[in-house]
Scaffold this motif. Structure first.
Motif, mmCIF file in Angstrom:
data_model
loop_
_atom_site.group_PDB
_atom_site.id
_atom_site.type_symbol
_atom_site.label_atom_id
_atom_site.label_comp_id
_atom_site.label_asym_id
_atom_site.label_seq_id
_atom_site.Cartn_x
_atom_site.Cartn_y
_atom_site.Cartn_z
ATOM 1 N N GLU A 112 70.985 58.074 -19.573
ATOM 2 C CA GLU A 112 71.332 59.330 -20.236
ATOM 3 C C GLU A 112 72.823 59.628 -20.141
ATOM 4 O OE1 GLU A 112 70.099 64.076 -20.322
ATOM 5 O OE2 GLU A 112 69.176 62.741 -18.845
ATOM 6 N N ASN B 188 73.391 58.447 -24.082
ATOM 7 C CA ASN B 188 72.541 59.377 -24.822
ATOM 8 C C ASN B 188 72.988 59.584 -26.262
ATOM 9 O OD1 ASN B 188 70.405 61.633 -24.885
ATOM 10 N ND2 ASN B 188 72.267 62.702 -25.485
ATOM 11 N N ASP C 116 62.277 55.625 -29.448
ATOM 12 C CA ASP C 116 62.284 55.913 -28.012
ATOM 13 C C ASP C 116 60.944 55.442 -27.454
ATOM 14 O OD1 ASP C 116 62.095 57.077 -25.483
ATOM 15 O OD2 ASP C 116 62.879 59.013 -26.127
ATOM 16 N N GLY D 178 59.999 55.676 -24.323
ATOM 17 C CA GLY D 178 59.606 56.429 -23.148
ATOM 18 C C GLY D 178 60.513 56.221 -21.955
ATOM 19 N N SER D 179 60.417 57.142 -21.017
ATOM 20 C CA SER D 179 61.243 57.127 -19.814
ATOM 21 C C SER D 179 60.553 56.386 -18.683
ATOM 22 C CB SER D 179 61.548 58.561 -19.357
ATOM 23 O OG SER D 179 62.296 59.258 -20.323
ATOM 24 N N HIS D 180 61.341 55.683 -17.892
ATOM 25 C CA HIS D 180 60.848 55.129 -16.641
ATOM 26 C C HIS D 180 60.645 56.270 -15.633
ATOM 27 C CE1 HIS D 180 61.580 51.003 -17.865
ATOM 28 N NE2 HIS D 180 62.813 51.310 -18.211
ATOM 29 N N TYR E 12 67.622 60.816 -17.462
ATOM 30 C CA TYR E 12 66.568 59.886 -17.842
ATOM 31 C C TYR E 12 67.052 58.440 -17.810
ATOM 32 C CZ TYR E 12 68.505 59.690 -22.676
ATOM 33 O OH TYR E 12 69.292 59.512 -23.784
ATOM 34 N N LYS F 72 65.586 55.309 -20.067
ATOM 35 C CA LYS F 72 64.609 55.053 -21.115
ATOM 36 C C LYS F 72 64.579 53.598 -21.559
ATOM 37 C CE LYS F 72 64.474 59.652 -23.325
ATOM 38 N NZ LYS F 72 62.999 59.827 -23.310
ATOM 39 N N LYS F 73 63.531 53.286 -22.313
ATOM 40 C CA LYS F 73 63.427 52.044 -23.063
ATOM 41 C C LYS F 73 63.570 52.399 -24.536
ATOM 42 C CE LYS F 73 59.522 52.233 -21.292
ATOM 43 N NZ LYS F 73 58.050 52.134 -21.032
ATOM 44 N N GLY F 74 64.223 51.533 -25.287
ATOM 45 C CA GLY F 74 64.370 51.782 -26.715
ATOM 46 C C GLY F 74 64.292 50.497 -27.497
ATOM 47 N N LYS G 162 55.919 49.529 -23.815
ATOM 48 C CA LYS G 162 55.621 50.937 -23.557
ATOM 49 C C LYS G 162 54.980 51.122 -22.186
ATOM 50 C CE LYS G 162 54.487 54.100 -26.340
ATOM 51 N NZ LYS G 162 53.767 55.016 -27.254
ATOM 52 N N ASP H 42 57.010 50.498 -16.568
ATOM 53 C CA ASP H 42 57.539 51.746 -16.003
ATOM 54 C C ASP H 42 58.141 51.439 -14.635
ATOM 55 O OD1 ASP H 42 58.089 54.321 -15.207
ATOM 56 O OD2 ASP H 42 55.997 54.991 -15.116
#
Length: 321
Positions: free
Chosen positions: A88, A92, A106, A108-110, A253, A255-257, A274, A277
């Motif tokens: 982030e 970001n 996006d 999701g966040s780890h 955050y 994240k994975k993208g 997805k 994590d």
């Protein structure tokens, strides 16, 4: 290295397992999934963890180097497909530009949260009383000076493409410091190791999760608390005329993208990514295998998977089994 010796046999065995598909699954596409490779160890290892798990399912993959800002435009164009570490504090704006345009998704966040900011080893509190309060920095600026910055203090920042707005922060908070950029993460922490061995003054960019805090106890400088308005509204904060008069986000955050066409082209791989994590301790371990134990990034990823077999099995989606 001790860990390398302990794992040498298991690495050979595991490498053989990872190299061949373990599931009766036909990939939706034989095109390689292009995974981003950045210039710091945790990202390199986690990228290869994702690579080895995707290959275990049956996908073709390719690791592709990219800088931390240009990678997002490349993913938006479909020239790159997957990034496992989106921070982030550094990424970001570039990331969300592509997500909002519909060119990236996006994933999701780890569980891991992040912090990226100025940092110092604990012994600096004897050299510069008042730390970690940012106001102590100016009183000690000359102690942090280097020949190229004297009489101003030197702030050792990360590579230029890790955009952190440190010059704006220095100007907004009227800090008597000059930014000097390290060429790589290895160079950044090489200077930390050298300074710590001699207990020499240093303040530098660091982040968490990372292996550094365990090897070199230290603290982040405590700047005014970050709010979004800090970067957008000059009237916010301690300097009514400047933006960036604050620290970086705490608890940011990670994240994975992916490229927006990823799910349609590699739907089962999309579900696997997805599901992945990483916790902060998992990322610390991944970075330490490379930076402390001296393993190659590929070997570190294999060793990490071997150590976390139960977790890895839980991440595998039903479509791959």
């Amino acid at each position: 290295m001790k860990l390398v010796n302990q794992l040498s046999v298991s690495l050979l065995l595991t490498a053989g397992v990872i190299a061949a598909p373990a599931y009766a699954f036909t990939p939706e596409s034989t095109d390689p999934i292009k995974i981003v490779d950045n210039n710091w160890s945790s990202q390199k290892v986690l990228a290869r963890v994702a690579q080895q798990l995707l290959e275990k399912v049956g996908y073709e993959t390719k690791i592709v180097p990219s800088d931390s800002q240009g990678q997002f435009a490349a993913m938006g164009l479909g020239d790159l497909d997957l990034q496992m570490e989106i921070w982030e504090g550094t990424m970001n704006d570039s990331f969300m530009k592509e997500v909002n345009a519909g060119r990236m998704v996006d994933l999701g966040s780890h569980a891991a949260t992040t912090r990226e900011d100025w940092w110092y080893p604990d012994y600096m509190e004897d050299i510069c009383p008042g730390l970690p309060d940012w106001k102590a920095l100016n009183a000690c600026a000359e102690k942090f000076a280097a020949p190229e910055t004297a009489p101003k203090g030197r702030y050792l920042a990360g590579p230029v493409d890790w955009i952190k707005h440190d010059k704006e922060k220095i100007e907004a908070l009227d800090l008597n410091f000059t930014v000097v950029n390290a060429g790589s993460a290895a160079a950044l922490f090489g200077e930390l190791k050298s300074a710590a061995a001699r207990k020499e003054p240093i303040v530098l960019f660091n982040w968490a999760p990372n292996w550094v805090g365990a090897a070199f106890p230290g603290k982040f400088v405590e700047f005014p608390e970050h709010e979004k308005a800090c970067t957008e509204d000059p009237k916010w904060g301690v300097n009514p005329d400047k933006t960036y008069d604050c620290g970086s986000p705490k608890g940011g955050y990670l994240k994975k993208g992916a490229w927006s066409g990823f799910e349609k082209k590699w739907s089962c791989g999309y579900q696997l990514i997805k599901n992945i994590d990483f916790t902060g301790s998992m990322i610390d371990q991944a970075a330490a295998l490379a930076d402390v134990e001296g393993m190659s990034h590929d070997a570190a990823a294999t060793a990490w998977i071997e150590k976390h077999q139960e977790q890895v099995s839980a991440w595998m989606p039903a479509c791959a089994k």
